[in-house]
Design a protein around this motif. Structure first.
Motif, PDB file in Angstrom:
ATOM      1  N   ARG A  11     -40.343 -25.009   4.066  1.00 49.74           N
ATOM      2  CA  ARG A  11     -40.415 -25.600   2.738  1.00 49.74           C
ATOM      3  C   ARG A  11     -41.813 -26.068   2.395  1.00 49.74           C
ATOM      4  N   ARG A  12     -42.659 -26.302   3.419  1.00 51.86           N
ATOM      5  CA  ARG A  12     -43.982 -26.819   3.135  1.00 51.86           C
ATOM      6  C   ARG A  12     -44.931 -26.431   4.275  1.00 51.86           C
ATOM      7  N   TRP A  13     -46.209 -26.372   3.944  1.00 54.44           N
ATOM      8  CA  TRP A  13     -47.225 -26.077   4.948  1.00 54.44           C
ATOM      9  C   TRP A  13     -48.229 -27.224   4.930  1.00 54.44           C
ATOM     10  N   ARG A  14     -48.602 -27.726   6.089  1.00 51.35           N
ATOM     11  CA  ARG A  14     -49.481 -28.884   6.156  1.00 51.35           C
ATOM     12  C   ARG A  14     -50.783 -28.481   6.846  1.00 51.35           C
ATOM     13  N   SER A  15     -51.926 -28.808   6.192  1.00 50.21           N
ATOM     14  CA  SER A  15     -53.197 -28.532   6.859  1.00 50.21           C
ATOM     15  C   SER A  15     -54.313 -29.444   6.389  1.00 50.21           C
ATOM     16  N   LEU A  25     -37.003 -24.203  -4.141  1.00 50.30           N
ATOM     17  CA  LEU A  25     -36.294 -22.938  -4.320  1.00 50.30           C
ATOM     18  C   LEU A  25     -35.748 -22.420  -2.998  1.00 50.30           C
ATOM     19  N   PHE A  26     -36.477 -22.661  -1.897  1.00 50.27           N
ATOM     20  CA  PHE A  26     -36.015 -22.192  -0.594  1.00 50.27           C
ATOM     21  C   PHE A  26     -34.902 -23.074  -0.043  1.00 50.27           C
ATOM     22  N   PHE A  75     -44.315 -20.737  -6.994  1.00 48.78           N
ATOM     23  CA  PHE A  75     -43.032 -20.777  -6.296  1.00 48.78           C
ATOM     24  C   PHE A  75     -42.607 -22.209  -5.955  1.00 48.78           C
ATOM     25  N   SER A  76     -43.523 -23.151  -6.021  1.00 47.39           N
ATOM     26  CA  SER A  76     -43.109 -24.547  -5.844  1.00 47.39           C
ATOM     27  C   SER A  76     -42.453 -25.075  -7.115  1.00 47.39           C
TER      28      SER A  76
END
Length: 282
Positions: A11-15, A25-26, A75-76
Motif C-alpha cells: 500500500r505504501r513505499w517508504r524511503s 485502491l489496493f 493511483f493514490s
C-alpha cells in the motif's frame, strides 16, 4: 528488453522524509479490474508502472487505455467506484520507484522540453530539465512493451493524461508525435514553461496524416504559483488559453478547453478525472 521487476502487493513505499503515498485502491480493489504494479528499467532509468486492466476477455484489438503521468499520485487518488464506472477501460500509471506521490526531480527531467529561458520552477534545487524527447522514447518503447506484455492494449485507442508538468509533457508529445495517442488531456499545464518553449514547438509542429486527435485542455480559474497570493478575480492561465486557441485552428485536432470554476492548481488533479476517463473510454 526492459528488465521487469515484480513487486509484492503493498500500500505504501517508504524511503524519504516526506509522508508516503497511500494506495487505498489496493485495499479495496474494484470488481471490474485487476490491479498490479511493477518496476521497469529502461536506458538507465527505473519506472514504477501501475496497471488496472478490465477483467474478462479483451476486444480483438485490445483494451482502450488511459495513460496517467505521475502514476504514484494518480493511483493514490483513484478509487474503485471510478474504475467500475468504466469497466472497459485499462488505466496505466507511469510513476517512479519512490514512496512519495511525486518525484520532483525526475518529473522535471522527464516531462519538460528544452527551455528557452531558465525555468522559474526548481530554482535552488538540483534539477535538470529538457528531457521530454528522451522520456517519450522510453515511454513508447520499452515501457509500452512492458505494459503490453501484461495486458492486451489497443495502440490505436490509448489516451495520455498529465497534470502540471505532466500536462506540459502531454502537449509536447502532441506537438512532436501527434499519432502516439488518440487523445491528449493536459490538465493545469505549466504552458509558459521555460520562456514559452511549447509555443516554439507549436510553430513547427507536424500534423496528423490521417484522422483527428482529441485534445481536452482543462484548467482552474483560481490557479497561482505556490507562495504567491490567490488572484483577486477568476483568471484562467492566459498562456493555456492561447495554446488552446492555436491548437483549435488545426483541422487534424478536435480541441476542447474546459475551465473548472473556483479550482486552484492542486484541486484540478482529481476534478479532471471523471471527464477524462469518459473521453478515454469512448
Amino acid at each position: 528488453m526492459p528488465l521487469l521487476q515484480a513487486t509484492p502487493p503493498s500500500r505504501r513505499w517508504r524511503s524519504g522524509n516526506s509522508p508516503p503515498a497511500v494506495f487505498p485502491l489496493f485495499d479495496t480493489p474494484p470488481a471490474s479490474h485487476e490491479l498490479s504494479h511493477f518496476d521497469v528499467s529502461a536506458a538507465g532509468f527505473t519506472y514504477r508502472l501501475f496497471l488496472a486492466h478490465p477483467r474478462g476477455e479483451a476486444p480483438a484489438q485490445g483494451w482502450p487505455s488511459l495513460w496517467m503521468l505521475d502514476g504514484n499520485a494518480a493511483f493514490s487518488r483513484l478509487d474503485a467506484a471510478l474504475l467500475e464506472a468504466h469497466p472497459g477501460l485499462a488505466v496505466v500509471g507511469i510513476g517512479y520507484p519512490v514512496e512519495e506521490a511525486f518525484d520532483g526531480a525526475s518529473r522535471a527531467r522527464d516531462y519538460t522540453p528544452v527551455p528557452l529561458e531558465a525555468p522559474m520552477h526548481g530554482r535552488g534545487r538540483d534539477w535538470d530539465f529538457g528531457g521530454e524527447a528522451a522520456f517519450r522514447a522510453r515511454l513508447l518503447g520499452p515501457l509500452a512493451q512492458a505494459l503490453t506484455e501484461r495486458a492486451p492494449l489497443d495502440p490505436a485507442r490509448r489516451s495520455l493524461w498529465g497534470h502540471s508538468y505532466g500536462g506540459v509533457f502531454a502537449l509536447a508529445t502532441l506537438l512532436s508525435e501527434p499519432s502516439a495517442f488518440r487523445a491528449y488531456m493536459p490538465v493545469s499545464a505549466t504552458t509558459g514553461f521555460g520562456g514559452r518553449s511549447l509555443f516554439a514547438m507549436e510553430a513547427e509542429a507536424p500534423r496528423l496524416a490521417d484522422g483527428r486527435a482529441e485534445v481536452l485542455i482543462m484548467l482552474g480559474d483560481s490557479e497561482h504559483r505556490s507562495g504567491t497570493p490567490a488572484p483577486e478575480a477568476p483568471r484562467p492561465n492566459p498562456d493555456t488559453l492561447e495554446m488552446g486557441a492555436l491548437l483549435a485552428r488545426r483541422s487534424d485536432l478536435h480541441v476542447q478547453v474546459e475551465v473548472l470554476e473556483g479550482l486552484g492548481h492542486g484541486a484540478t488533479f482529481a476534478a479532471s478525472l471523471p471527464r477524462c476517463f469518459a473521453l478515454a473510454e469512448g
